[in-house]
Scaffold this motif. Sequence first.
Motif, PDB file in Angstrom:
ATOM      1  N   GLY A 118      -0.247  -3.779  -2.622  1.00  0.00           N
ATOM      2  CA  GLY A 118      -0.819  -4.889  -3.361  1.00  0.00           C
ATOM      3  C   GLY A 118      -0.020  -6.183  -3.247  1.00  0.00           C
ATOM      4  O   GLY A 118       0.966  -6.261  -2.505  1.00  0.00           O
ATOM      5  N   TYR A 119      -0.453  -7.189  -4.014  1.00  0.00           N
ATOM      6  CA  TYR A 119       0.217  -8.484  -4.002  1.00  0.00           C
ATOM      7  C   TYR A 119      -0.120  -9.247  -5.272  1.00  0.00           C
ATOM      8  O   TYR A 119      -1.019  -8.865  -6.036  1.00  0.00           O
ATOM      9  N   LYS A 138      -2.015 -13.610 -11.148  1.00  0.00           N
ATOM     10  CA  LYS A 138      -3.115 -12.679 -10.891  1.00  0.00           C
ATOM     11  C   LYS A 138      -2.616 -11.646  -9.884  1.00  0.00           C
ATOM     12  O   LYS A 138      -2.083 -12.004  -8.829  1.00  0.00           O
ATOM     13  N   THR A 139      -2.788 -10.361 -10.229  1.00  0.00           N
ATOM     14  CA  THR A 139      -2.206  -9.281  -9.437  1.00  0.00           C
ATOM     15  C   THR A 139      -3.288  -8.329  -8.944  1.00  0.00           C
ATOM     16  O   THR A 139      -4.208  -7.979  -9.691  1.00  0.00           O
ATOM     17  N   TYR A 140      -3.148  -7.910  -7.679  1.00  0.00           N
ATOM     18  CA  TYR A 140      -4.068  -6.949  -7.070  1.00  0.00           C
ATOM     19  C   TYR A 140      -3.273  -5.705  -6.657  1.00  0.00           C
ATOM     20  O   TYR A 140      -2.354  -5.794  -5.841  1.00  0.00           O
ATOM     21  N   THR A 141      -3.639  -4.564  -7.235  1.00  0.00           N
ATOM     22  CA  THR A 141      -2.966  -3.303  -6.935  1.00  0.00           C
ATOM     23  C   THR A 141      -3.958  -2.366  -6.263  1.00  0.00           C
ATOM     24  O   THR A 141      -5.006  -2.040  -6.829  1.00  0.00           O
ATOM     25  N   THR A 147      -9.831   2.070  -4.844  1.00  0.00           N
ATOM     26  CA  THR A 147     -10.188   0.993  -5.768  1.00  0.00           C
ATOM     27  C   THR A 147      -9.047  -0.017  -5.852  1.00  0.00           C
ATOM     28  O   THR A 147      -7.920   0.254  -5.440  1.00  0.00           O
ATOM     29  N   THR A 148      -9.361  -1.167  -6.374  1.00  0.00           N
ATOM     30  CA  THR A 148      -8.365  -2.213  -6.554  1.00  0.00           C
ATOM     31  C   THR A 148      -8.289  -2.587  -8.026  1.00  0.00           C
ATOM     32  O   THR A 148      -9.284  -2.988  -8.622  1.00  0.00           O
ATOM     33  N   LYS A 149      -7.114  -2.436  -8.603  1.00  0.00           N
ATOM     34  CA  LYS A 149      -6.894  -2.818  -9.994  1.00  0.00           C
ATOM     35  C   LYS A 149      -6.494  -4.286 -10.041  1.00  0.00           C
ATOM     36  O   LYS A 149      -5.582  -4.711  -9.336  1.00  0.00           O
TER      37      LYS A 149
END
Length: 263
Positions: A118-119, A138-141, A147-149
């Motif tokens: 993620g980033y 804003k974080t993307y895991t 899926t992307t949290k």
Amino acid sequence: MVADRTKKLKVSEKGENLDEIDGELVLSIEKLQEIQDELEKINEEASDKVLEIEQKYNEIRKPVYDKRNDIIKSIPDFWLTAFLSHPALGDLLNEEDQKIFKYLSSLEVEDFKDVKSGYSITFNFNANPYFEDTKLVKTYTFLEEGTTKVTATPIKWKEGKSIPNGVSHEKKGNKRAPIDISFFSWFNDTEQKDEIDDIHDEVAELIKDDLWPNPLTYFNNEEPDEDEGDEDEADDEGKDHGDSEDDDEGEDDEDEGEEDEDE
């Protein structure tokens, strides 16, 4: 009787040949699978090495990005201009967003340490009359199940300054309600992404992979002022007018020359 025995013998030989061919085919496929497994192992090792290299160079880039951010802070409205000049991201900023973006001092994109999971995108603001926060993240895991949290800093709007576009609309049934075009409606949209509902966030990816690597490209991509354009048109018209006058004078000289010859 002899004919029947001969026929049975031929059929038997044919069956043995088929068994031999099938055996060779199976053996070839097994060998091919072994090679494919070997290639897959090499590809996995290569992916691991690529990640290691990316991690290494992320560490090397970090102080350079920090130095770049320090310089950008001294340039008025740098990020506002870069966003507005971007062919896709410019449409994201409405008039209210543009007023708020005048307080945006720096932007940072950072991969997670292992790169692949993620980033985060961080927006650093100077003190402003709109919200209490100075840092919005804003974080993307990326999760194993595909899926992307998505998480985002809750914005603490100052009294009377909260804008409608800063609030995401609720999802009704299987259909998502329309979201007003705004940076803050995008920022506050933290609905989990999966394979059914597009796992990619186009805005985030444009910021991460296009704007962040070289924002100067878009900062310098301003259209010429209308006044300058008018001046250029006036110069061109003046030049064309001058050329036409020169042509007319040349024609008059030729006519005078012809009259002298006639005399």
